[in-house]
Design an enzyme around this catalytic site. Structure first.
Site, PDB file in Angstrom:
ATOM      1  N   ASP A  42      13.353  -3.157   2.950  1.00  0.00           N
ATOM      2  CA  ASP A  42      13.161  -3.185   1.652  1.00  0.00           C
ATOM      3  C   ASP A  42      13.703  -4.617   1.099  1.00  0.00           C
ATOM      4  OD1 ASP A  42      12.252  -2.455  -0.910  1.00  0.00           O
ATOM      5  OD2 ASP A  42      14.119  -1.143  -1.336  1.00  0.00           O
ATOM      6  N   GLY A  43      13.008  -4.939  -0.091  1.00  0.00           N
ATOM      7  CA  GLY A  43      13.571  -6.064  -0.863  1.00  0.00           C
ATOM      8  C   GLY A  43      12.831  -7.346  -0.632  1.00  0.00           C
TER       9      GLY A  43
ATOM     10  N   HIS B 129       7.015 -10.932   1.610  1.00  0.00           N
ATOM     11  CA  HIS B 129       6.472 -10.235   2.709  1.00  0.00           C
ATOM     12  C   HIS B 129       6.176 -11.137   4.041  1.00  0.00           C
ATOM     13  CE1 HIS B 129       6.134  -6.805   0.157  1.00  0.00           C
ATOM     14  NE2 HIS B 129       5.142  -7.208  -0.723  1.00  0.00           N
TER      15      HIS B 129
ATOM     16  N   SER C 180       4.494   2.777   2.503  1.00  0.00           N
ATOM     17  CA  SER C 180       4.500   4.097   2.378  1.00  0.00           C
ATOM     18  C   SER C 180       3.309   4.824   1.565  1.00  0.00           C
ATOM     19  CB  SER C 180       5.963   4.152   1.503  1.00  0.00           C
ATOM     20  OG  SER C 180       5.696   3.806   0.203  1.00  0.00           O
ATOM     21  N   SER C 181       3.303   6.026   1.722  1.00  0.00           N
ATOM     22  CA  SER C 181       2.098   6.708   1.064  1.00  0.00           C
ATOM     23  C   SER C 181       2.135   6.150  -0.282  1.00  0.00           C
ATOM     24  CB  SER C 181       2.185   8.252   1.393  1.00  0.00           C
ATOM     25  OG  SER C 181       3.681   8.544   1.010  1.00  0.00           O
ATOM     26  N   GLU C 182       3.381   6.104  -0.963  1.00  0.00           N
ATOM     27  CA  GLU C 182       3.338   5.558  -2.225  1.00  0.00           C
ATOM     28  C   GLU C 182       3.066   4.399  -2.580  1.00  0.00           C
ATOM     29  OE1 GLU C 182       5.837   7.593  -0.651  1.00  0.00           O
ATOM     30  OE2 GLU C 182       5.137   9.415  -1.848  1.00  0.00           O
TER      31      GLU C 182
ATOM     32  N   LEU D  97      10.998  -0.713  24.980  1.00  0.00           N
ATOM     33  CA  LEU D  97      11.297  -0.463  23.568  1.00  0.00           C
ATOM     34  C   LEU D  97      10.179   0.296  23.001  1.00  0.00           C
ATOM     35  CD1 LEU D  97      13.218  -0.600  20.948  1.00  0.00           C
ATOM     36  CD2 LEU D  97      11.724  -2.699  20.259  1.00  0.00           C
TER      37      LEU D  97
ATOM     38  N   SER E   2      13.551   7.468  -0.135  1.00  0.00           N
ATOM     39  CA  SER E   2      12.282   7.017  -0.295  1.00  0.00           C
ATOM     40  C   SER E   2      11.201   7.703   0.392  1.00  0.00           C
ATOM     41  CB  SER E   2      11.988   5.614  -0.633  1.00  0.00           C
ATOM     42  OG  SER E   2      12.726   5.042  -1.616  1.00  0.00           O
TER      43      SER E   2
END
Ligand code: IPE
Ligand code: IPE
Ligand code: MG
Length: 253
Positions: free
Chosen positions: A18-19, A35, A63-65, A129, A194
């Site tokens: 985030d941020g 981004h 996110s879905s939001e 990984l 979130s």
């Protein structure tokens, strides 16, 4: 690197990246610049996780939001995702990174769906990984979709309602087969989940850091891992009960 004996092992690291927007705005740049810088951080952090012998890394990328953001920002994020997949293909193959996507893919464009499936197939053999990208992902949405799968099994007569247990949820979630995250990191100073991995984070250790995602580099990651190594996880038991079973470290895994 050898670590003291009592370190809790870290199989799965989850990060809420985030941020990006605030990083850019504070520099008088458009959000897209944040981004773009955020993608560079992803590359560095994936590298560092390979070096640290972490076997699973889940990144909350969209996110879905986030579908509710301005269309131009959504389009930028999808374009950056496609660029990332193309640019990192060779590196993932070389480093033994296998890609896996969680979230509601049906909302993604056909172009993005095809690119994701191709990347998953091409990297499937990677064994160092597992890089899990949470895209179009929401914890509630995932639980609803899992519940539908379970309900269908009941409707088909395969499962009795009274027999439904946690394992039925685990195997119906997008994360089926992955261990639960041991550590959750959130950047940018926000102290919330979130709608990320609501089921899977039940016993994760939490680590919040003020740095914006574009400023979160390998040294910041190592500080988070050091903090995790100091933690004593009890899973509802007493300290005496949980002292047994410690003594494993990532370098031994
Ligand atoms: C995280 O950065 C990336 C995504 C959610 C896609 P943000 O875009 O949320 O940045 P802030 O929180 O607005 O600064
Ligand atoms: C969480 O960040 C989602 C991702 C990092 C992809 P948001 O920026 O969307 O979360 P809120 O709105 O601050 O809770
Ligand atoms: Mg944000």
């Amino acid at each position: 690197m050898t670590m003291p004996k009592s370190n809790p092992i870290l199989h799965h690291l989850a990060i809420i990246m985030d941020g990006n927007g605030r990083w850019a705005e504070e520099r008088g740049l458009p959000r897209v610049a944040g981004h773009q810088q955020g993608v560079r951080t992803v590359v560095e952090i994936v590298d560092e996780c390979v070096r640290q012998k972490i076997s699973c890394l889940t990144l909350f990328a969209f996110s879905s939001e986030n579908w509710g953001r301005p269309q131009s920002e959504v389009e930028t994020l999808m374009a950056l995702l496609l660029e990332f997949l193309a640019a990192q293909r060779q590196r993932m193959l070389g480093d033994g990174v296998s890609l896996r996507v969680i979230g509601d893919r049906s909302r993604l464009s056909a172009e993005v769906q095809v690119a994701l499936q191709k990347a998953e197939e091409e990297t499937a053999a990677g064994s160092r990984l597992t890089l899990v990208l949470a895209l179009s992902y929401g914890g509630r949405d995932e639980l609803v979709r899992a519940s539908r799968k379970i309900a269908q099994r009941v409707a088909d007569g395969e499962l009795e309602p009274d027999a439904i247990g946690p394992a039925d949820f685990e195997s119906s979630l997008d994360t089926a087969g992955l261990p639960d995250p041991d550590l959750l990191i959130r950047t940018s100073g926000e102290l919330r989940i979130s709608n990320f991995l609501l089921w899977q984070l039940a016993y994760a250790e939490l680590y919040f850091v003020d740095a914006y995602w574009p400023d979160f580099g390998p040294p910041e990651l190592r500080a988070a891992l050091d903090s995790y190594r100091q933690r004593r996880r009890r899973f509802g038991l007493t300290a005496e009960q949980t002292a047994e079973g410690e003594g494993l470290s990532n370098s031994a895994s």
